[in-house]
Design a protein around this motif. Structure first.
Motif, mmCIF file in Angstrom:
data_model
loop_
_atom_site.group_PDB
_atom_site.id
_atom_site.type_symbol
_atom_site.label_atom_id
_atom_site.label_comp_id
_atom_site.label_asym_id
_atom_site.label_seq_id
_atom_site.Cartn_x
_atom_site.Cartn_y
_atom_site.Cartn_z
ATOM 1 N N MET A 1 3.759 -6.894 -15.921
ATOM 2 C CA MET A 1 2.461 -6.315 -15.581
ATOM 3 C C MET A 1 2.647 -4.861 -15.151
ATOM 4 O O MET A 1 2.657 -4.536 -13.976
ATOM 5 C CB MET A 1 1.853 -7.135 -14.438
ATOM 6 N N ALA A 2 2.830 -4.007 -16.165
ATOM 7 C CA ALA A 2 3.107 -2.616 -15.799
ATOM 8 C C ALA A 2 1.858 -1.873 -15.341
ATOM 9 O O ALA A 2 1.965 -0.807 -14.745
ATOM 10 C CB ALA A 2 3.752 -1.888 -16.968
ATOM 11 N N LEU A 3 0.682 -2.414 -15.621
ATOM 12 C CA LEU A 3 -0.551 -1.782 -15.145
ATOM 13 C C LEU A 3 -1.385 -2.836 -14.434
ATOM 14 O O LEU A 3 -1.835 -3.791 -15.053
ATOM 15 C CB LEU A 3 -1.373 -1.247 -16.319
ATOM 16 N N MET A 4 -1.584 -2.666 -13.142
ATOM 17 C CA MET A 4 -2.422 -3.627 -12.415
ATOM 18 C C MET A 4 -3.872 -3.179 -12.472
ATOM 19 O O MET A 4 -4.161 -1.975 -12.469
ATOM 20 C CB MET A 4 -2.001 -3.677 -10.940
ATOM 21 N N THR A 5 -4.777 -4.134 -12.459
ATOM 22 C CA THR A 5 -6.192 -3.791 -12.286
ATOM 23 C C THR A 5 -6.398 -3.546 -10.794
ATOM 24 O O THR A 5 -5.551 -3.924 -9.965
ATOM 25 C CB THR A 5 -7.099 -4.956 -12.719
ATOM 26 N N GLY A 6 -7.544 -2.988 -10.451
ATOM 27 C CA GLY A 6 -7.854 -2.761 -9.039
ATOM 28 C C GLY A 6 -7.820 -4.070 -8.259
ATOM 29 O O GLY A 6 -7.312 -4.123 -7.133
ATOM 30 N N GLU A 7 -8.364 -5.117 -8.854
ATOM 31 C CA GLU A 7 -8.399 -6.413 -8.165
ATOM 32 C C GLU A 7 -6.988 -6.961 -7.961
ATOM 33 O O GLU A 7 -6.673 -7.517 -6.910
ATOM 34 C CB GLU A 7 -9.260 -7.429 -8.953
ATOM 35 N N GLN A 8 -6.156 -6.826 -8.987
ATOM 36 C CA GLN A 8 -4.767 -7.298 -8.851
ATOM 37 C C GLN A 8 -4.040 -6.511 -7.757
ATOM 38 O O GLN A 8 -3.221 -7.052 -7.018
ATOM 39 C CB GLN A 8 -4.021 -7.174 -10.188
ATOM 40 N N TYR A 9 -4.363 -5.230 -7.671
ATOM 41 C CA TYR A 9 -3.769 -4.406 -6.616
ATOM 42 C C TYR A 9 -4.158 -4.955 -5.234
ATOM 43 O O TYR A 9 -3.297 -5.151 -4.365
ATOM 44 C CB TYR A 9 -4.212 -2.937 -6.768
ATOM 45 N N LEU A 10 -5.455 -5.223 -5.046
ATOM 46 C CA LEU A 10 -5.903 -5.754 -3.754
ATOM 47 C C LEU A 10 -5.182 -7.055 -3.435
ATOM 48 O O LEU A 10 -4.725 -7.276 -2.310
ATOM 49 C CB LEU A 10 -7.425 -5.987 -3.761
ATOM 50 N N GLU A 11 -5.072 -7.899 -4.452
ATOM 51 C CA GLU A 11 -4.403 -9.192 -4.268
ATOM 52 C C GLU A 11 -2.943 -8.980 -3.837
ATOM 53 O O GLU A 11 -2.430 -9.664 -2.948
ATOM 54 C CB GLU A 11 -4.477 -9.957 -5.610
ATOM 55 N N SER A 12 -2.286 -7.997 -4.464
ATOM 56 C CA SER A 12 -0.867 -7.761 -4.161
ATOM 57 C C SER A 12 -0.682 -7.235 -2.732
ATOM 58 O O SER A 12 0.302 -7.551 -2.072
ATOM 59 C CB SER A 12 -0.254 -6.781 -5.174
ATOM 60 N N ILE A 13 -1.648 -6.448 -2.248
ATOM 61 C CA ILE A 13 -1.550 -5.930 -0.873
ATOM 62 C C ILE A 13 -1.832 -7.066 0.123
ATOM 63 O O ILE A 13 -1.201 -7.159 1.182
ATOM 64 C CB ILE A 13 -2.524 -4.740 -0.664
ATOM 65 N N ARG A 14 -2.774 -7.941 -0.249
ATOM 66 C CA ARG A 14 -3.093 -9.106 0.585
ATOM 67 C C ARG A 14 -1.853 -9.969 0.856
ATOM 68 O O ARG A 14 -1.707 -10.557 1.902
ATOM 69 C CB ARG A 14 -4.111 -9.971 -0.157
ATOM 70 N N LYS A 15 -0.967 -10.026 -0.125
ATOM 71 C CA LYS A 15 0.215 -10.900 -0.001
ATOM 72 C C LYS A 15 1.251 -10.352 0.969
ATOM 73 O O LYS A 15 2.145 -11.067 1.399
ATOM 74 C CB LYS A 15 0.875 -11.061 -1.378
ATOM 75 N N LEU A 16 1.154 -9.065 1.298
ATOM 76 C CA LEU A 16 2.144 -8.472 2.204
ATOM 77 C C LEU A 16 1.840 -8.860 3.646
ATOM 78 O O LEU A 16 0.686 -9.105 3.998
ATOM 79 C CB LEU A 16 2.153 -6.948 2.066
ATOM 80 N N ASN A 17 2.872 -8.874 4.430
ATOM 81 C CA ASN A 17 2.692 -9.269 5.829
ATOM 82 C C ASN A 17 3.083 -8.093 6.723
ATOM 83 O O ASN A 17 4.066 -8.150 7.458
ATOM 84 C CB ASN A 17 3.581 -10.505 6.078
ATOM 85 N N MET A 18 2.288 -7.015 6.632
ATOM 86 C CA MET A 18 2.632 -5.799 7.380
ATOM 87 C C MET A 18 2.298 -5.953 8.857
ATOM 88 O O MET A 18 1.359 -6.661 9.213
ATOM 89 C CB MET A 18 1.859 -4.602 6.807
ATOM 90 N N ASN A 19 3.034 -5.224 9.658
ATOM 91 C CA ASN A 19 2.877 -5.261 11.110
ATOM 92 C C ASN A 19 2.051 -4.039 11.517
ATOM 93 O O ASN A 19 2.591 -2.988 11.851
ATOM 94 C CB ASN A 19 4.300 -5.215 11.699
#
Ligand code: SF4
Ligand code: FE
Length: 482
Positions: A1-19
């Motif tokens: 997936m070399a190009l994410m859609t905006g929605e896929q981007y949001l999903e990928s950030i959601r998966k992170l567990n930032m402090n």
């Protein structure tokens, strides 16, 4: 997936567990915070625009492995690529009226790419190979990466290793067979809560004794030991009030934070500089050169929005034909296009580095940024001049929507015939946002200090001014012999 859609981007950030912390409280992610959500939207725009056929040429490029990638992850292969970068940034600025945050990592990619090649060339290290593999990952996953350069710096008169607190500059505290452990912090980090990874670079020239401070690496933003403390912006809490008009820009924004690295482990294959102190300068100069070019794109796009807002304010005020208004708008356009001309010029005059990627012309990039430290302020002043005092005195949306008070506001803040008072106030708020509110962080103060304060460019301009050559030219004209 070399190009994410905006929605896929949001999903990928959601998966992170930032402090992430803000106002003393831990927040789940940028999406869950009304203050940060507009900044996430701005980065999302860089994904959305890359999906649109009309912007394909500007927003996408061909990656290291031949696949179609977002240009924000591209390694420049020509002057044309450098020019397209500036055009892309202007486009993103026009569409968001805000800082879209993705350029810092982009500029770091290209600076680290060429510098690692030259370190390996001298020392037989493997940083470039590490970095190439890292870029394949970034391009393949369409990551947003926070480029992290600025340290706390402590006492500015002392070098990193001479600071009373050794953590004033980020440094290696432990060397292990499988990697290093680092401690310190990076300040003013644009877009960190909206980034998958953080790419760290040293912030200044280093001496041999600063060896532990000459470190460059990349780790995920949710790595153990990283704490993100979000910075305040003027008028930020308006976003908590549930009013879209009062925020000025209800959709988009930017964000900055203090990023603390408290004993963060970095594996060997994620290290791109480790103790080769003399290369810190090259990395800093190249990164800041690229970032000074960036401002010839992004600030121009945001400037387009502000000029449009000022012109609308004149229309709504009923004075679009006044000659002094027309002249002020011309001046704003002239200043804005001058910045763009500098961004394009330093790109067109770019050249190939030893690694094969392209570097902007450093003199012209520094001239670009030096103008950026001034012109947005002039443009902002003219916008406020044209718009009038309502920029800072307009009542709130709640009062406008109140049955009784709203009638007064409609009556006394109406403008030209046919213009809705609400629209007039919306434009005033947008001008307020860009010149005094949350967006002024990016449009004004960052124009002054981002990518180096004005004096940093003057030093670079002086270094590259070839004054002896110029003296020789003058002597030759009037026949002065040495
Ligand atoms: Fe990009 Fe401009 Fe924001 Fe810097 S200020 S990250 S160059 S949009
Ligand atoms: Fe910046």
């Amino acid at each position: 997936m070399a190009l994410m859609t905006g929605e896929q981007y949001l999903e990928s950030i959601r998966k992170l567990n930032m402090n992430i912390y803000m106002f003393g409280e831990k927040i789940k992610n940028a999406e869950s915070s009304p203050i940060l959500r507009p900044s996430l939207n701005s980065v999302k725009a860089t994904y959305d625009l890359a999906q649109m056929p009309e912007y394909e040429d500007i927003m996408t490029a061909t990656g290291l492995n031949g696949e179609k990638i977002n240009r924000f992850t591209h390694i420049h292969r020509s002057q044309e690529d450098l020019i397209k970068k500036v055009k892309m940034q202007r486009l993103c600025g026009k569409k968001t009226g805000a800082c879209f945050q993705r350029c810092v990592g982009f500029d770091a990619f290209n600076a680290v790419y060429s510098t690692t090649f030259e370190i390996d060339d001298k020392y037989g290290t493997h940083y470039h190979e590490n970095f190439r593999k890292y870029m394949e990952l970034v391009q393949g996953r369409d990551y947003t990466v926070d480029g992290a350069m600025t340290d706390g710096k402590g006492d500015r008169s002392l070098s990193p290793s001479k600071q009373p607190d050794p953590d004033s500059y980020l440094h290696v505290v432990e060397r292990r067979p499988d990697g290093v452990v680092v401690r310190g912090a990076k300040v003013h980090q644009t877009g960190i809560t909206n980034s998958h990874e953080v790419l760290v670079m040293p912030t200044c020239a280093m001496k041999p004794e600063d060896k532990d401070y000459a470190i460059s690496f990349a780790v995920p933003t949710d790595s153990k030991g990283i704490t993100i403390i979000v910075g305040r912006q003027s008028c930020d809490t308006r976003k908590l009030e549930g009013s879209s008009i009062d925020t000025g820009n209800p959709k988009f924004g930017g964000m900055e934070a203090l990023v603390v690295f408290d004993n963060v482990f970095v594996p060997n294959d994620r290290i791109f500089l480790n103790g080769e102190t003399e290369f810190a300068t090259m990395l800093v100069e190249r990164f800041s050169g690229y970032h000074r070019q960036s401002y010839g794109g992004c600030k121009v796009g945001v400037g387009d929005v502000l000029i449009g807002a000022a012109a609308l304010a004149a229309d709504y005020n009923g004075v679009p034909k006044a000659s002094h208004i027309k002249d002020k708008l011309i001046e704003m356009v002239h200043l804005n296009e001058t910045l763009y001309a500098c961004g394009i010029a330093c790109s067109a005059e770019g050249s190939k580095t030893k690694s094969g990627n392209y570097l902007i012309d450093l003199m012209l990039a520094n001239v670009c940024k030096q103008n950026v430290t001034r012109f947005p302020y002039d443009i902002a002043r003219l916008a406020q001049d044209i718009a009038g005092g309502l920029v800072v005195t307009a009542p709130s949306e709640k009062d406008l929507k109140d049955e009784k008070l709203g009638a007064y506001i409609e009556k006394y803040f109406c403008g030209a015939a046919g213009v809705k008072t609400e629209d007039r106030i919306k434009i005033m708020r947008l001008i307020e946002n860009l010149t005094l509110g949350t967006a002024a962080v990016g449009y004004l103060t960052e124009s002054l200090h981002g990518a180096g304060s004005p004096q940093a460019q003057r030093i670079m301009i002086s270094r590259q001014s070839h004054m002896d050559e110029k003296k020789k030219l003058a002597k030759a004209i009037v026949d002065i012999k040495d």
